[in-house]
Write a protein that holds these residues in place. Structure first.
Motif: not given
Ligand code: BGC
Length: 755
Positions: A212-214, A488-490, A111-113
């Motif tokens: 992460k993210h290596y 946010s990511e992305g 799980a992402d966390s």
């Molecule tokens: C993210 C990761 C995440 C993975 C699974 C990716 O887009 O960069 O950090 O763990 O998705 O959801």
């Protein structure tokens, strides 16, 4: 105890109850002992007295090639890979891997966390939102990092997962990176130490943890295509040092390799990163899993050290089996991948103490989240002792800012935790968490301020109309503006300025009321053209489930702030090492089409970004370039004051830790906690930036109290990375040690010769 009382008092005579209870306990423990003995007879690797390595070696020997391959890939994710029919058995997390029940090896449920368990709502579950990771780093408190991880571990486990895939530690080399909130700041020693604490907390709950993210995934723009250029020494002394400390001190089960390329090769098929550095130099014993759709090959990736593909099996399913059978991938290589996964399951107690689904402790989670946030809030400005507010003397307060009546913002993307009851800014019942949408947690600044200042008139204005907000501020004793910047990511931020005309709003409010306090809810640094005009500034980061309560406790003095900035707040975007983030030439290449994943898997055309600032990340850049900053790394005020004295540095024998002794005194009238920071300037021959953080210690002090502090400095933190010798090298020469409460306030110094 309640259970005991209700049974014992229901009319059953006490002695009969006791005898039945003892018989029950005896029967269960002997039947579980029997089950254990039976399973050990069948599966000798189930004997917990054997080492994890031994247990893994035994079980891998028994596996068929199909069973091995099944552990080396996920079962798919919509949009990112084809789905395996077995995916229906998943627990609902980002990763589901089919185990080997024939041999007692469980499925992996990941799980992402990052700051809590992701997407719990989607699965009808609940999770606590902790303060953002960068906020936790601002506590400089390794115990708090452990508690942070422990809460994630407990909730992961209660939800039926056995692996957490949080643990972000990419350095804030580019603070406009949209994931800055998910990482641990700009300094490798602070970030690495904090992430190691977090990982230890996760894994102490008998679930696997991750880092992460290596590596070098320092921007989101074009992350599946970008090729990062950086020289080896700089990389080892900056971004990779954070991972090195995290891996060595945290022992994570997983290392998630990143989407981007590093010096030519994708990170997930980069032999230098995965084998030479991670597995050989750092002796990493766990497994490398690709970021979701970060795998790009079978033979090359396997040889480079990628152990596991996520989320699907484009390269590590049938293609890997075929590569083994045709001799292009040696079976020994596959065995090593599998052994690392199985070893991690044993080493972390996942097999001996598997998850049992249970109810999450909601109130306990609130308590942990609030306490960590209270230690993470950084007081940046407090003119003329404006804070703490005296609830008994303030008659009217204006609470101003977007949604400050209902909630506080949270960080988005795969880190997103769902707010209980749904997004606080949506109509009731319409609270679904939507990707790339601002999610506000129902922790209300307005309500908490009202609760603290019960006798005062507390009114709200959203700030949408700056003139109306200023009018309310003018009619109030104090104005508190809650300003935010969402990340946010992305995505990356275009600039460090607050969005939505909030700079203008704050300036208008400050012009109307000299007692204006700004509470920032941001994922990283922001610029503050109004800083001179307001009387107080608090950085609250993304405050989590109990953010508003924690902020109110600091505003009204129930908590004395102790957080320190884990990253520099520059004066302007123009002072950053790069004027702009390099964007991919065609940003649309990977969005929208149902089989875009095929293009990503095949490898998108590379575009380049060059980190020519090298090791000069964050304060090292501003120091070296002699650029003034708004608020320096390590900075943070308190409601009391501290004095530093009596520095003695005792150089250690080669390879041992140098001891730095000094005294900290609380010279004010309130109890407080001070983070004492130790920096070193290396000899000129090292050609390093002017100083680097080499250690820190949190010291709790009553008014007037003094404490002697010793910080032990790891020799690596005083070394340079010698590329030719492929190792850390402590140069002989004069080292300047500097100690104090921020990277720009280091009142005690001593120079010593080392080696
Ligand atoms: C993210 C990761 C995440 C993975 C699974 C990716 O887009 O960069 O950090 O763990 O998705 O959801």
């Amino acid at each position: 105890m309640k259970f005991f009382r209700s049974l014992c008092c229901s009319g059953l005579p006490a002695f009969v109850f006791l005898i039945s209870l003892l018989a029950f306990i005896g029967a269960t423990s002997s039947s579980s002992a029997f089950a254990q003995a039976e399973s050990q007879a069948k599966w000798p690797w189930m004997n917990p007295s054997l080492s994890a390595d031994e247990r893994a070696a035994q079980v891998v020997k028994e596996m068929t090639i199909e069973e091995k391959i099944s552990l080396l890939h996920g079962t798919g994710m919509v949009g990112l890979s084809p789905m395996s029919p077995l995916a229906v058995r998943s627990n609902g997390g980002a990763g589901y891997v089919v185990g080997v029940p024939r041999l007692g090896i469980p499925d992996l449920n990941m799980a992402d966390s990052a700051y809590g368990v992701r997407a719990s709502g989607e699965n009808g579950k609940y999770a606590t939102a902790l303060p953002s990771n960068v906020g936790a780093a601002a506590s400089w408190d390794v115990k708090a990092a452990f508690e942070y991880g422990a809460l994630i571990g407990r909730e992961i486990k209660a939800q039926g997962y056995n692996m957490s895939i949080g643990g972000g530690v990419n350095l804030a080399r580019e603070p406009r990176n949209g994931r800055t909130f998910e990482y641990m700041g700009e300094d490798p020693v602070l970030a690495g130490t904090m992430i190691a604490g977090l990982i230890r907390g996760v894994q102490a709950q008998h679930v696997m943890g991750d880092i992460k993210h290596y590596a070098m995934n320092d921007q989101e723009s074009g992350r599946n295509a970008v090729n990062v250029h950086i020289d080896e020494r700089s990389m080892r002394e900056s971004d990779l040092l954070a991972f090195e400390i995290g891996v060595r001190n945290g022992n994570p089960s997983g290392v998630m390799c990143s989407y981007n390329r590093v010096n030519g090769d994708y990170a997930c098929e980069n032999k230098y990163l995965l084998t030479d550095v991670l597995k050989k130099d750092w002796k990493f014993k766990g497994f490398v899993l690709s970021d979701w759709q970060g795998t790009h090959s079978t033979v090359k990736a396997s040889a480079a050290g990628l152990d596991h593909e996520e989320p699907g099996e484009i390269f590590y399913g049938a293609a890997l089996k075929e590569a083994v059978q045709s001799g292009r991938v040696p079976m020994a290589e596959v065995d090593d991948h599998v052994r690392r996964i199985v070893r991690s399951l044993f080493a972390n107690g996942v097999i001996d103490d598997p998850p049992q689904k249970s109810v999450v402790d909601v109130m306990g989670g609130f308590e942990v989240s609030r306490t960590i946030e209270e230690h993470s809030i950084v007081l940046l400005k407090n003119q003329a002792g404006q804070l703490p507010l005296d609830a008994g003397r303030v008659h009217s307060i204006a609470v101003i800012g977007p949604h400050a009546d209902v909630g506080m913002i949270s960080g988005g993307g795969s880190a997103q935790v769902d707010p209980p009851g749904g997004n606080a800014i949506m109509p009731p019942g319409k609270g679904q968490t939507i990707w790339n949408t601002e999610i506000w947690f129902p922790t209300s600044p307005l309500k908490t301020v009202r609760a603290k200042a019960a006798g005062a008139k507390v009114e709200f204005n959203s700030g949408a109309d700056a003139a109306a907000a200023a009018a309310l501020a003018k009619a109030s004793d104090v104005a508190i503006v809650y300003a935010y910047q969402w990340e946010s990511e992305g995505m990356d931020l275009d600039s460090l300025s607050l969005p939505l005309h909030q700079d203008e709003l704050i300036a208008a409010v400050a012009a109307a009321n000299p007692h204006t306090i700004v509470v920032l809810e941001t994922g990283g640094p922001v610029t503050m053209p109004w800083a001179e005009k307001v009387s107080g500034i608090l950085e609250a980061w993304y405050g989590g489930s109990q953010g508003a309560e924690a902020v109110a406790n600091v505003l009204f003095g129930e908590v004395n702030p102790s957080g320190k900035l884990p990253l520099t707040f520059p004066m302007s975007d123009a002072d950053l090492p790069h004027r702009e983030i390099v964007k991919p030439p065609d940003a649309s290449t990977t969005h929208g089409e149902p089989d875009d994943y095929k293009k990503i898997a095949a490898g998108l055309p590379a575009f380049q970004t060059t980190y020519d600032e090298g090791v000069k990340v964050g304060y090292k850049w501003y120091d070296a370039e002699k650029k003034a900053v708004l608020f320096p790394f390590g900075y943070g005020l308190s409601y009391t004051s501290y004095k530093y004295s009596g520095l003695t540095v005792t150089p250690a024998a080669a390879g041992a830790k140098t001891q730095v002794h000094f005294t900290v005194t609380n010279t004010g009238s309130r109890a407080g906690i001070e983070t004492a920071e130790v920096y070193a300037a290396l000899p000129a021959a090292a050609a390093e930036p002017p100083k680097r953080l080499v250690g820190f210690s949190r010291v709790g002090l009553n008014p007037g109290e003094s404490k002697d502090v010793t910080v032990e400095v790891d020799p690596v933190y005083l070394s340079i990375f010698n590329v030719k010798q492929n190792g850390w090298q402590l140069l002989a020469g004069e080292y300047g040690f500097m100690v104090g409460g921020s990277s720009q306030n280091l009142p005690i110094t001593q120079s010593v010769r080392l080696q």
